[in-house]
Structure formats: C-alpha cells, structure tokens
Motif scaffolding. Structure first.
Motif, short mmCIF file in Angstrom:
data_model
loop_
_atom_site.label_atom_id
_atom_site.label_comp_id
_atom_site.label_asym_id
_atom_site.label_seq_id
_atom_site.Cartn_x
_atom_site.Cartn_y
_atom_site.Cartn_z
N TYR A 202 -17.75 -9.17 31.67
CA TYR A 202 -16.89 -10.31 32.00
C TYR A 202 -15.52 -9.82 32.47
O TYR A 202 -14.94 -10.36 33.41
CB TYR A 202 -16.70 -11.22 30.78
CG TYR A 202 -17.89 -12.04 30.39
CD1 TYR A 202 -18.72 -12.62 31.34
CD2 TYR A 202 -18.18 -12.28 29.05
CE1 TYR A 202 -19.80 -13.40 30.97
CE2 TYR A 202 -19.26 -13.05 28.66
CZ TYR A 202 -20.07 -13.62 29.62
OH TYR A 202 -21.13 -14.38 29.25
N ASN B 34 -11.33 -10.62 40.16
CA ASN B 34 -10.73 -11.90 40.51
C ASN B 34 -9.34 -12.12 39.89
O ASN B 34 -8.76 -13.20 40.07
CB ASN B 34 -11.66 -13.06 40.11
CG ASN B 34 -12.91 -13.12 40.99
OD1 ASN B 34 -13.84 -12.35 40.77
ND2 ASN B 34 -12.93 -14.00 41.97
N SER C 84 -17.40 -16.86 39.48
CA SER C 84 -16.02 -16.39 39.49
C SER C 84 -15.37 -16.59 40.85
O SER C 84 -14.23 -17.07 40.95
CB SER C 84 -15.98 -14.91 39.10
OG SER C 84 -14.66 -14.46 38.92
N THR D 248 -15.69 -8.55 36.03
CA THR D 248 -15.85 -9.62 37.02
C THR D 248 -14.62 -10.51 37.12
O THR D 248 -14.08 -10.74 38.20
CB THR D 248 -17.09 -10.47 36.69
OG1 THR D 248 -18.25 -9.63 36.65
CG2 THR D 248 -17.30 -11.55 37.73
N PHE D 249 -14.19 -11.04 35.99
CA PHE D 249 -13.11 -12.03 36.01
C PHE D 249 -11.73 -11.41 36.25
O PHE D 249 -10.92 -11.97 37.00
CB PHE D 249 -13.10 -12.82 34.71
CG PHE D 249 -14.37 -13.57 34.43
CD1 PHE D 249 -15.08 -14.18 35.45
CD2 PHE D 249 -14.88 -13.67 33.14
CE1 PHE D 249 -16.25 -14.88 35.21
CE2 PHE D 249 -16.03 -14.37 32.88
CZ PHE D 249 -16.73 -14.97 33.91
N ILE E 99 -12.52 -19.38 40.17
CA ILE E 99 -11.43 -18.67 39.50
C ILE E 99 -10.46 -18.08 40.53
O ILE E 99 -10.86 -17.31 41.40
CB ILE E 99 -11.99 -17.55 38.60
CG1 ILE E 99 -12.88 -18.17 37.50
CG2 ILE E 99 -10.86 -16.75 37.98
CD1 ILE E 99 -13.58 -17.14 36.64
#
Length: 436
Positions: A150, A158, A130, A153-154, A134
């Motif tokens: 997910y 991010n 990530s 994290t994403f 990203i």
C-alpha cells in the motif's frame, strides 16, 4: 481535456457531483478512447467481407499461432486466448463475477453496482484505484498493521499521506474500533475528502470483523459522509470468503456501504487470485457502488476505469480470464472450493488449539485471527528481524518479520501436521536469543 472525458465528467457530475469531486485529477482526465479498439469492435460487428483493423495475425479466418505454444494448452481454442481481451475484461466473465457478488453478499440485493472491470490481479486493481481516486497529499486512513505494498502504491507512486489508527487494542483481544473512529473523525474535520482502505480478511493479521464491528465501521463512514465530508471507501477483499468462525461477518463491508450516501463511494477490489487459488493467473476486479442515477454514472466510471487500464497494461490476460470463466462455470466449482476452504480452516483451528498451551505465554502474544491466509504474533523480548534470520539460519524455518516485534505466519502454506512443530521452533529460537 479530451471531449470524451468531458462527456463522462458531465454524466458523473450530473448524476452525483460529489462522486465527481472525489475523482483524482487523473480520474477526471481519464476516458476510454474511440480509437483502434472501438473501430475494431465496430468492424467486428459489420465487416463481413474484409476486416483489416486490429494488430493481430490471422490465417484462414483464425488467429495465427505457433504449435510450440498451443500444444501446451488443451481444450481451449487459440481464438479464445491468443487474441486481445477487451480493456474492460471479457463480458461473460464480468457478468459471471457480478452475479457471484450478489450471491456472496446478500445485503446487496436491490442495490445497483457496476459491472466489474477486470484487472491483472488485485495489486493492479489497487494501483488503478489509486490513479483514479487519489491526488498528491490526499489523506488515507489505514491501520498501523498493513500490507507493505500500500505504501509503495499510495505514497511512492501517488504521493498520498497515510494516517494510521491502531488496528488492535493493547491486549490484542479485539479490533480497535475506538482508534479507527477517533482518527477518521479527526481527519474528516481537517479534510473535505478522506480515503480509507478496509482490508478484511486482514493482511497480515488474518482478522475479519464480526457482524457488530462491521456495522459500526460502516455507520462511522456513513455518518461522516452525511455530515458533509466526501468519503472514498475501498474494500480490499483479496481473501474474501475464508471465514473460519461463526460470528465473523460473512459479507464484504462493501455491501453495507454501496449506495449508502451521496457523499460516499464504495469500491470493491477482489479477484480470483486468492479466492480461487489462482495467484499466477493475475485476475482481479474493480466494482463500484454509489448513490445516484446508477446506470449512467456506473457506466461512466467503468469507461474511465477501462481507459486507465488501456493506458496502463492495455488488458488483462485473455487466457487467464478464459480459464477463470470456465472454472466458475464447472458443475463442481462450489464443491472444489469448499474442499479447499475446509483444508485452510483446519489449519487455522489447529493453530488456535496449539497456542492455548501456556508454554508460549512468556514468549509472545497472539493477534486475533479468524480468517484468510495469515496470523501474527507479537514478540515480548526479542527483535522480530533478528529472530527471523536466526530461525532461517539455524532451524531452516522461514517466516516474515514486520517491524520490531511482529512475526507473520502464512498458515495457507503450512501443513496441519507441522503447526505445533513450527511454534516449538519459534519458542526455541526465542530462547536461544534470550540466552545470547
């Protein structure tokens, strides 16, 4: 920008400018520093008289250690687990894992892939992925059923945007390739770069693509790349190898995507955590497959990845890496793994056999499953969280609720003899709630 980062960027851009474009802003800034670690590595090779470079304690030429710690670890010398491991990971383990990737994925033959970089489990690998690929507001195409971490994290860490496709058709008979294709082409028209995470065997449903489905998914992504959109395809292969039916694709979709097009980068996230039943040892890997001047660009990506790890946790556990390497080198390693595979397969097949019984039909539907650790059911008339709490409080039975209608069963920790008992308990709980 650091001169080392600039040099790595020049290497990547010169080999494949599209891969450079796909790196996040942080990814472009990352580098592996020529600091204490590289100076210590140089000293290790040349300082044959005195070496006072690295921050560990030594005595008599060996690592200084406490007997209260080392007495619990037999057959491994303290120097092989108490010292720091490289941020890239132990060279022997990286080579061993790479060789295994070629054995497990025969379609990778004659394809160049990077030397895997060691992470502290796959969750850490997802986080490093990530950071490197990203940027805020980047689009990630994901199924509507997905591992909850997910999002953490994403999106939370991010600031990406997840766009969902329907994982399964309405009747729960197959993977919904039509929805995947529709959503990913829509996003490709709107964005210069799209990201997708292909998680098979799937958490939470326990489904893996069959051979035809895997080829179709790969063809869609390759077509998008060939039409001018940069594609970052991460393959989360946490439960790789646990395939229980004949028509299931036995290779990672990474093998179909690696090197397929200059606008497509395939990233494999896998590890010993689930594959080798070593959850607490926290050892995972990141491996790259790209189209370009492979050796130079792959080495540059490895260095950026190791730099990201260096600035994050420094390195994965030396002890854990050593244990995994020794396990993989054991002459009976494959035999032991096959034994555990057969155990999990029997549990999965027992569930399929039990759920054929029509007595469950009015209570829930069963999501397709053929692999991994899990399977899911879709409830018809009751709330999933309400049922979960009811079963826990009244039947001493623990399950995971997902959204309003889905219940996840981890058959990985369910004894075969308890399978029918479990689903009868679920049926009783549903009946209780319906009666009010």
């Amino acid at each position: 920008m650091n001169p080392i980062a600039k040099k790595l960027n020049k290497t990547i851009n010169g080999s494949n400018p599209h891969v450079f474009e796909m790196l996040s802003n942080m990814g472009k800034e990352l580098f592996f520093p020529k600091g204490i670690l590289s100076q210590s590595a140089e000293a290790k090779q040349k300082a044959d008289k005195i070496n006072a470079t690295i921050g560990i304690a030594k005595e008599g030429g060996k690592v200084l250690s406490l007997s209260s710690l080392t007495k619990y670890i037999n057959n491994i010398e303290p120097d092989d687990y108490l010292t720091y491991a490289p941020s890239f990971g132990l060279p022997a383990l990286r080579s061993k894992w790479k060789n295994e990737l070629y054995k497990k994925n025969t379609s990778l033959k004659n394809k160049a892939i990077s030397l895997p970089v060691v992470t502290s489990g796959i969750t850490h690998g997802v986080s490093i992925f990530s950071d490197m690929w990203i940027d805020p507001n980047d689009v990630i195409v994901m199924p509507d059923m997905m591992w909850g971490n997910y999002n953490m994290t994403f999106c939370i860490r991010n600031n990406a945007r997840i766009v969902h496709y329907k994982a399964y058709d309405d009747k729960l008979t197959r993977f919904n390739i039509d929805s995947f294709e529709k959503v990913i082409y829509e996003q490709a028209k709107k964005n210069d770069k799209i990201i997708t995470v292909l998680n098979f065997p799937h958490n939470p449903s326990g489904y893996s693509l069959n051979v035809t489905e895997a080829q179709k998914v790969a063809s869609i992504l390759i077509d998008i790349a060939q039409k001018g959109t940069n594609v970052v395809a991460a393959c989360d292969d946490a439960y790789f190898g646990l395939y229980f039916e004949e028509d299931t694709c036995k290779e990672s979709i990474f093998s179909k995507l690696a090197g397929a097009d200059k606008r497509l980068i395939a990233i494999k996230l896998d590890g010993a955590t689930k594959e080798d039943y070593a959850w607490g040892l926290r050892i995972g890997f990141i491996t790259y497959g790209i189209c370009g001047d492979n050796n130079t660009i792959l080495e540059a990506l490895e260095k950026k990845t190791a730099g990201c790890i260096r600035g994050n946790i420094s390195n994965a556990s030396h002890l854990s890496q050593t244990i995994i390497l020794k396990s993989m080198s054991d002459e009976n390693y494959e035999i032991y793994k096959q034994e555990k595979f057969e155990l999990l397969k029997r549990r999965a097949l027992k569930i399929k056999k039990v759920l054929i019984n029509p007595k469950y039909n009015n209570a829930f539907d069963v999501y397709p499953f053929n692999s991994g650790y899990f399977m899911c059911i879709r409830l018809k008339d009751v709330d999933a969280e309400e049922l979960r709490v009811h079963l826990l409080d009244n039947y001493g039975t623990g399950l995971i609720s997902i959204g309003k209608k889905n219940i996840r069963v981890a058959f990985s920790c369910l004894e075969e003899s308890d399978v029918e008992t479990l689903f009868d308990i679920i049926l009783s709980g549903i009946s209780d709630l319906k009666k009010g």
